[in-house]
Design an enzyme around this catalytic site. Structure first.
Site: not given
Lengths: 281, 595
Positions: B465, B478
């Site tokens: 990501s 995350y």
């Protein structure tokens, strides 16, 4: 008094139903005449001429025709791209015919999807549109906010594995209000839209803005209100890898307390509905 | 009467092959057959310096479905050499050989030709001359252009030079260095029969990654010495005066190894002019593909032969990159929605075989169904939670037995978790690491092992990501999990590079998927969580970056073998800043969440 009102309304709905049927007849007639090599412009002209020959003088919008990946609005950035082009139809290509004739003062707005020969993806999309027609009616009867219904349709599309293509329409609308239009001898058009109809829409928008509703059913805050009584041309549009499919027809919303009466599809005898009935049988 | 002597030495390494000798034009050719003679005949022609044993791995795989025939080209392996050698290797004589073999093994029925290196050069001649018409059903070419096409290719570039064309000419000119050497008299023979012949196997394994074993055969020095005449007899005359009518009279499949040290991809740029029915395939490998990529070759040859036998129906998948991924086995985790689903579709459009893995069985089944619809050779759904190591092990075993080794693995499954570090409980941490990190570890571990054991390359894609390099106070858990995935990918890439297995990390950025509506928001009650999910879903909806574009980036990353690929403009911007102005990102990280 009540009966007089009801009969007046019935007659009015009958008028809308008549023009919607006429438009779908036109779509089927033109679709049957499509063959390889026909361009989008020719298909649009065929629709226009067919309807003009049957007395249509005014339009909510002029007929559109989209072929191939234009059915899924691939790479559409400006509204001008919606207008018919010289793209030619090829065997197996999906197509969409979209027209909105005004007949005897009644407006319709319909969308007809098909393919030239077999196209399994297009067939699948048409099958899967059924769930959307049911979902929209159910949630309108539940008087959910239009914005929420929009998002539920969106979620259903995502779950089905498709992309939401009505997002590409102006304001990203899944539906818009239609109304009666006064027949005028002179009805010019602005970017393909009839000025009479645009006037009606603008008036609605103004009223709505004051009262907290909008004639455009969009994903935005101005659609965060329960369904407004009237006639809505609903057009969920699915897209999948360069193939798009939609239907468009009128949903009648009333202020009745009876859920069945509070919202219903103007006509259940339409090509896509008949197709689903056949599949079930 | 035979004028040539039978070639010396070399026990055949083709188990179960039936051998026979076919006399033609003064030599005797050693022909081996495998498989059922009633099936369509696939005729494999070897290159230089090789003998028919170069095909041993491909032949046994093809023999399950076809009648496979291989022969030693004159002067190679156990076939005898013409006398004198000079003038004995012209393409006309080689065509005679081919016709003799074809008539012997498949009288009355056209054969499917497959050629590698000089075998392909010869086969181009066979498939473009008149007298073989009706004897060839199809031709699969790898690493060997037609000398006539090559001649025209050169002439075109010499006559109308542009900077690009001159570059192409010089590039191929440099790659052809060995051709010039082979034209010197005697020296090549001395080298091959002397030190070069002895060192060749080691050179092959070091420079070309050809696995050691019973290849090359002991006949190598004489094969290579005789084979020099292939060049001397043909290259100069053909390049100087290429035939003007070298049109293929059968469908051709061109397999181009992208890492070929001897042939430029550009050679085939204008091939459509010569071949009316051309199917292109590319493979990330070096020159000796019959040794290094037998599975892929057998699959492509098999599919091509079957499609030609079946009257060549329109290919279902003509999508982007179908030259690369057609028929390949691709496994995508988290394929029930979002980026995973779009990736499965993209591979389906390229004609791959797709395994859609998701913990939501219905969603996975849906992905598989639609994948078949848009062109996947086949597609299956698997219901597995990637964080469950036992389930993943079972999945790996099941996939290996039912479908084989995966060629491309996409570790996509992931969950979102927002909330400050102090709000994040250890349970939250466990959950996000279990899926986002351990899921990737299990995937890489199990399927990466299978790829490495097979030794025929592959590719692993891990979806990291932009949060892997963009710190924030909103997504500490995350971001940590994704940063770990990014580093894992980089390390794995280093480790698997030798084995031809690529590893790419994709950093998408803000993409309109349902990760927002399933994300956990730490430190708030259920109602507030639902509100924030909705709000962030709307925010991502407004950004509206489609997962299809990420899928495209994934396929491109594999084709280019990219290490780290940021996708959205904001991800690309953050990636640049993380390298040149990390201070800016740190400042940005302090901004409080808008949701």
């Amino acid at each position: 008094m009540a009966t007089a009102l009801t009969s007046e309304r019935t007659a009015e709905l009958e008028g809308f139903r008549r023009v919607q049927r006429l438009a779908y007849e036109c779509a089927e007639a033109v679709a049957a005449r499509l063959e390889p090599g026909v361009t989008e412009r020719q298909a649009a002209r065929m629709q226009r001429e067919w309807l003009a020959a049957r007395g249509v003088r005014d339009w909510f919008h002029m007929p559109f025709a989209w072929f191939g990946d234009r059915t899924a609005f691939v790479n559409f950035r400006v509204p001008l791209q919606f207008f018919p082009t010289s793209r030619r139809l090829e065997p197996g290509m999906p197509f969409i015919l979209d027209m909105a004739p005004v007949f005897e003062g009644f407006t319709s707005d319909i969308g007809y999807s098909g393919s030239l020969g077999a196209n399994p993806v297009q067939h699948k999309l048409m099958d899967d549109l059924r769930a959307h027609r049911e979902l929209i009616l159910r949630e309108v009867r539940e008087r959910r906010s239009l914005r929420e219904i929009y998002e539920d349709v969106d979620r259903l599309m995502v779950r089905q594995g498709y992309a939401n293509r009505h997002r590409a329409y102006p304001f990203g609308v899944i539906a818009h209000k239609v109304d009666r239009v006064r027949a005028r001898r002179f009805s010019p058009r602005l970017f393909g839209f009839g000025t009479q109809s645009l006037k009606g829409l603008a008036a609605d928008a103004l009223h709505g803005h004051r009262e907290g509703w909008s004639p455009l059913w969009s994903p935005y805050r101005f659609s965060d209100h329960p369904p407004r009584p009237g006639l809505w041309a609903v057009e969920p549009h699915l897209g999948f890898r360069g193939t798009g499919a939609k239907f468009e027809e009128i949903l009648v919303v009333t202020d009745s307390r009876d859920p069945e009466e509070s919202a219903f599809w103007l006509d259940d005898d339409l090509p896509h509905v008949r197709r689903w009935a056949e599949v079930t049988c | 009467m035979l004028t040539g002597a039978r070639g010396e030495g070399g026990v055949t390494v083709l188990k179960g092959a039936r051998e026979r000798w076919v006399p033609t034009g003064g030599v005797e050719l050693c022909v081996a057959e495998l498989g059922d003679p009633e099936r369509p005949t696939v005729l494999l022609v070897h290159g230089y310096p090789d003998s028919k044993e170069v095909w041993s791995k491909v032949a046994v795989r093809l023999a399950e479905d076809f009648h496979v025939v291989l022969y030693d080209v004159r002067g190679h392996g156990r076939s005898s050499a013409p006398k004198p050698l000079r003038g004995g290797f012209t393409l006309e004589k080689l065509t005679d050989d081919f016709l003799a073999v074809a008539d012997a093994v498949s009288p009355g029925r056209p054969v499917h030709l497959v050629g590698h290196d000089w075998g392909s050069v010869q086969a181009w001649e066979f498939v473009t001359v008149k007298r073989t018409e009706g004897r060839i059903a199809s031709f699969t070419s790898m690493s060997g252009p037609s000398l006539d096409h090559f001649g025209h290719w050169i002439q075109q570039r010499v006559k109308r030079p542009t900077p690009r064309r001159i570059g192409q000419l010089l590039g191929q000119g440099a790659k052809s260095w060995y051709v010039y050497l082979l034209h010197t008299p005697v020296l090549p023979e001395l080298a091959w029969r002397g030190p070069l012949g002895k060192r060749w196997p080691r050179l092959l394994s070091r420079l070309e990654n050809v696995p050691a074993g019973n290849y090359p055969t002991p006949s190598l020095p004489s094969d290579a010495a005789h084979g020099a005449w292939l060049y001397r007899d043909n290259v100069r005359p053909r390049l100087r005066r290429p035939r003007a009518d070298a049109y293929a009279h059968a469908p051709v499949q061109l397999i181009t190894p992208l890492g070929d040290a001897f042939l430029s991809e550009r050679l085939y740029d204008e091939l459509e002019l010569w071949v009316p029915q051309l199917t292109r395939r590319t493979i990330p490998a070096k020159h000796w593909v019959p040794r290094t990529r037998p599975d892929q070759l057998a699959l492509w040859i098999g599919e091509f032969v079957t499609s030609v036998e079946g009257g060549r129906p329109e290919p279902k998948a003509a999508g982007r990159h179908s030259d690369r991924f057609a028929g390949q086995l691709v496994l995508v985790t988290g394929a029930g929605s979002g980026i995973g689903r779009a990736t499965a579709y993209a591979f389906a459009e390229a004609g791959a075989r797709v395994i859609a893995v998701d913990r939501d069985g219905e969603a996975a089944a849906r992905t598989a169904e639609l994948s078949r619809l848009v062109g996947a050779t086949d597609a299956w759904a698997e219901v597995v939670d990637v964080s469950d190591d036992q389930a993943m092990e079972k999945l790996a075993a099941r996939v290996a037995t039912e479908h084989g080794v995966v060629d491309v693995l996409v570790n996509n499954a992931g969950i979102g978790l927002a909330g400050t570090f102090l709000d994040t409980t250890s349970e939250d941490w466990r959950k996000v690491l279990d899926v986002n990190l351990w899921g990737v570890i299990h995937g890489c571990r199990l399927f990466g092992r299978q790829m490495a054991n097979r030794g025929q390359g592959g590719h692993i894609v891990n979806i990291a990501s932009a949060a892997a390099f963009q710190p924030s106070r909103v997504l500490p858990a995350y971001s940590t999990s994704k940063a770990a995935v990014l580093m894992l990918s980089e390390c794995l890439r280093a480790e698997l590079a030798d084995q031809g297995i690529g590893v790419s990390a994709i950093c998408p950025g803000l993409v309109n998927t349902n990760i927002t509506s399933t994300a956990r928001f730490a430190g708030v009650d259920a109602e507030e969580e639902a509100r924030r999910q909705k709000k962030s879903a709307r925010l991502y909806g407004m950004r509206n970056y489609p997962p299809e574009k990420v899928a495209e980036a994934i396929l491109r990353a594999i084709v280019n073998d990219d290490a780290v690929v940021p996708v959205t403009p904001e991800a690309r911007g953050a990636h640049v800043l993380s390298r040149f102005a990390p201070g800016v990102l740190r400042r940005l990280a302090r901004v409080k969440s808008p949701v």
